[in-house]
Motif scaffolding. Sequence first.
Motif, short mmCIF file in Angstrom:
data_model
loop_
_atom_site.label_atom_id
_atom_site.label_comp_id
_atom_site.label_asym_id
_atom_site.label_seq_id
_atom_site.Cartn_x
_atom_site.Cartn_y
_atom_site.Cartn_z
N LEU A 127 -9.66 -8.32 -14.84
CA LEU A 127 -9.62 -7.13 -13.99
C LEU A 127 -8.58 -6.13 -14.49
N ARG A 128 -7.41 -6.67 -14.86
CA ARG A 128 -6.33 -5.80 -15.32
C ARG A 128 -6.74 -5.08 -16.60
N GLY A 129 -7.36 -5.86 -17.50
CA GLY A 129 -7.83 -5.25 -18.74
C GLY A 129 -8.83 -4.13 -18.48
N ALA A 130 -9.73 -4.40 -17.52
CA ALA A 130 -10.77 -3.41 -17.22
C ALA A 130 -10.17 -2.16 -16.60
N LEU A 131 -9.24 -2.38 -15.65
CA LEU A 131 -8.63 -1.24 -14.97
C LEU A 131 -7.84 -0.36 -15.95
N SER A 132 -7.10 -1.02 -16.85
CA SER A 132 -6.28 -0.23 -17.74
C SER A 132 -7.10 0.43 -18.85
N SER A 133 -8.37 0.02 -18.97
CA SER A 133 -9.17 0.67 -20.01
C SER A 133 -9.85 1.94 -19.51
N VAL A 134 -9.71 2.20 -18.21
CA VAL A 134 -10.23 3.48 -17.71
C VAL A 134 -9.22 4.57 -18.11
N PRO A 135 -9.66 5.58 -18.84
CA PRO A 135 -8.70 6.57 -19.36
C PRO A 135 -7.92 7.27 -18.25
N LYS A 136 -6.63 7.51 -18.51
CA LYS A 136 -5.76 8.16 -17.52
C LYS A 136 -6.30 9.53 -17.14
N GLY A 137 -6.90 10.19 -18.11
CA GLY A 137 -7.41 11.54 -17.87
C GLY A 137 -8.41 11.58 -16.73
N GLN A 138 -9.15 10.52 -16.55
CA GLN A 138 -10.14 10.45 -15.47
C GLN A 138 -9.46 10.56 -14.11
N ILE A 139 -8.32 9.82 -14.00
CA ILE A 139 -7.59 9.83 -12.73
C ILE A 139 -7.01 11.22 -12.50
N GLU A 140 -6.46 11.79 -13.57
CA GLU A 140 -5.89 13.14 -13.46
C GLU A 140 -6.96 14.15 -13.08
N ALA A 141 -8.14 13.97 -13.68
CA ALA A 141 -9.25 14.87 -13.36
C ALA A 141 -9.58 14.78 -11.89
N GLY A 142 -9.63 13.54 -11.36
CA GLY A 142 -9.91 13.33 -9.94
C GLY A 142 -8.86 14.00 -9.07
N ALA A 143 -7.60 13.82 -9.49
CA ALA A 143 -6.51 14.39 -8.70
C ALA A 143 -6.59 15.92 -8.69
N SER A 144 -6.95 16.48 -9.83
CA SER A 144 -7.02 17.94 -9.91
C SER A 144 -8.17 18.49 -9.06
N LEU A 145 -9.16 17.63 -8.78
CA LEU A 145 -10.24 18.04 -7.88
C LEU A 145 -9.83 17.90 -6.43
N GLY A 146 -8.60 17.40 -6.21
CA GLY A 146 -8.09 17.27 -4.84
C GLY A 146 -8.55 16.02 -4.15
N LEU A 147 -9.04 15.01 -4.90
CA LEU A 147 -9.48 13.76 -4.27
C LEU A 147 -8.26 12.93 -3.88
N SER A 148 -8.41 12.19 -2.78
CA SER A 148 -7.33 11.30 -2.35
C SER A 148 -7.24 10.10 -3.29
N THR A 149 -6.09 9.38 -3.25
CA THR A 149 -5.91 8.21 -4.11
C THR A 149 -7.03 7.20 -3.87
N TYR A 150 -7.37 7.00 -2.58
CA TYR A 150 -8.41 6.04 -2.25
C TYR A 150 -9.74 6.44 -2.89
N ARG A 151 -10.07 7.72 -2.78
CA ARG A 151 -11.37 8.17 -3.31
C ARG A 151 -11.40 8.12 -4.83
N ILE A 156 -14.02 6.68 -8.86
CA ILE A 156 -13.83 6.93 -10.29
C ILE A 156 -13.39 5.68 -11.04
N VAL A 157 -12.29 5.06 -10.58
CA VAL A 157 -11.71 3.96 -11.37
C VAL A 157 -12.55 2.68 -11.25
N TRP A 158 -12.79 2.22 -10.00
CA TRP A 158 -13.43 0.92 -9.82
C TRP A 158 -14.83 0.82 -10.42
N PRO A 159 -15.68 1.83 -10.22
CA PRO A 159 -17.03 1.66 -10.80
C PRO A 159 -17.00 1.46 -12.31
#
Lengths: 242, 233, 259
Positions: A127-151, A156-159
């Motif tokens: 699980l850890r390997g999978a989670l850390s392989s999701v690029p950081k940019g994806q999370i930043e992109a989500g944040a810049s769209l104003g999505l909450s951490t949960y969303r 974005i991350v879990w799927p």
Amino acid sequence: MLQTAQDFLSFIFNFDLLQEYGWRLVAGLKITFEVVTISVLIGFVLSYFVCSARMSRNVILSGAAVAYSTFFRGTPLLCQLYLVYYGAGEIRPFLTDVGLWWFFRDAYYCCIFTFSLNTAAYQSEILRGALSSVPKGQIEAGASLGLSTYRIARHIVWPQAFLIALRPLGNELISMIKASALAAIVTLLDLMGQTRFIFARTFDFSVYLYAAVIYLAIVELIRRVWGRIDKAFSRHVIAAAR
Amino acid sequence: MDWLGLIFGPDGWGGLLLNGAIVTILLALTTIPFGFGFGLALAVLKLSKSGIVRGLCEGYTTFFRGIPDLLSLFIVYFGLQALIDRLSSALQLTTHIELGPFVAGVIALSVVVAAYSSEVWVAALKSVPRGQQEAGQALGLDRWKTFALVTWPQLIRVALPGLGNIWMVLLKDTSLVSTLALVDLLRAASEASKNTTRPILFYSAAAAIYLIFSIVSGLVQTRLEKRANRGFA
Amino acid sequence: MREKMLLTVVALALAAGISPASAKEWKTVRFGMDASYAPFESVDTKGDIIGFEVDYGKALCEKMKVTCTFQNQDWDGIIPSLLAGKFDVIFSSMNITAERKKKVIFSDMYYATPIGFAAQASNKSNDFSPEALKGKSIGTQSSTIHANYLEKYYKNSDVKLYPTQDEPNLDLASGRLDYVLGDLLVEEDFINNKGNGCCRIVGEIKRDPEIHGPGVGAAFRPDDTDLRDMFNKAIAETDANGTYDKIQGKYFKKSIRGK
């Protein structure tokens, strides 16, 4: 030479044996199935917590998670099983006091307990390997769209992590099926336990080969089905790659 | 503090544990050249042009990867001996060939390790472009030299992480031999705990030693990988 | 062609470090034992096998003028290992039964001991009939006469089979098992030396000749009748010259020789 060949064939196949003891193999298969399914599911839930602890900023929490997964991945499962099974017997007065003896008294629960803790360690690493392989940019992109951490996590991350983890999780399921044969050593009559029982009664070597065929069939079946599932889920990824 | 006496005292079980630990390490180390070597041979055959050869090798891998290692061990331990006996009687040999528990353990573990490692070797072999071989030959190197000087260094770099994982599996799999007739680390702990009725103490001690082996292996693996990656920034 | 195959086999054997055992002329005899059966055979802190059957086996070897070696082998695999040639004789408290005679041949009986149940010390009932033990957990070693006896008479109990006899004893001490069936001398040894008074002997069962046979003998491969004859001769000799009594006196208060 022909005699030897015949002799050898009867050494490998013995259908009378199957007629007399076949039901034992089926009964054993049921126990194997139960133990593996329950352990892997409990391990899956546990692995989420272990993984969260591992990735947390709290040094004590992440240290404990590292120690947990190092221990369970760095020592043989058989050793862990002995430790739980015979260790519980040694501290019976304590376990009786806290009302847990009924649980550890039973070889069946001891196996599930040990296997769950063991597979949780491996699954948390996956699980850890999978989670850390999701690029950081994806999370930043989500944040810049104003999505909450949960969303961000949920959509974005879990799927993506799940897709990456799917294949190794399948491999882990298969190794648990194979590892569950150790339960036979602490008296559980799983598929391996029944096989040993029949061998002890008949000294007929072919029973080991029957057991091998059964394990092989299950493992191959799961490998194929899992491959299909993996393909079905990741269809869009392949399409995108084209 | 009676546990100190049980392990280190004059009548303590520490010596047996230490011997067991040595057997465990020897078993794993002896298996490596056979298991990895046989695995590499399997991998080369899997890439052969003959469909029959490929099928046989794939079948071998599927079989030993699909059944519990404990079962593989039993099958090889008892089955191989029976096979040798039948073979030698068919050939009318008068001497009886017998596998000791250590040799039988090494063979059984090698059979399993070969199956696991052949997959790693196949991936590694495929990762080295054909052009590299041709380049080697163009330089006038013979086939063996091309392999040793051109293919191998690139191969091992890709294979090392996978082989490292298999080593870890092997280290833990040696404990299964304790169910046969060899006094390895786990068997020693088992004897001690049965004789003293102190299972927690002795199984924890065994677990600690396995843990040390694993951690040291991890460090060595990182070293080796670094070394193999020289020149590949 | 045959020579070539032969050569290959020999080369393989040598490469694997296998020594061909000496043919027929018995100079060394390899003993196979399941060393989890004190006081008959167990492992000491150095990893050596000790106990009555080791001492007695050495005395027999002296009579037969052979060197002997002792190997530890789990009980489940002890007959297959004998047949596979991993040692030459099973000298490990193996009872002479009709079932086993289908696979191996036996020497004359060299001891017979009482068999019975042990329970936790807190269990005051002396009734060990199948009705009384209905639903109770009973442990014993797998592929033994005890396992067969339980399978035949105690169908309604929860029978658990272990690789060695030490393990059910540990589980009896911890309370995981209600009863253990076994050789009473072995049970007594466990209770007195390791169990710290956890348990007690409940009583002795009546032997079922079909299951138990007359007592314990040494087991050999069917072809090795010459070795069996050597053992029989040596057993008679140690009886006659008092060696047997001297050795058993070291371990037991009462004679276990049987008839």
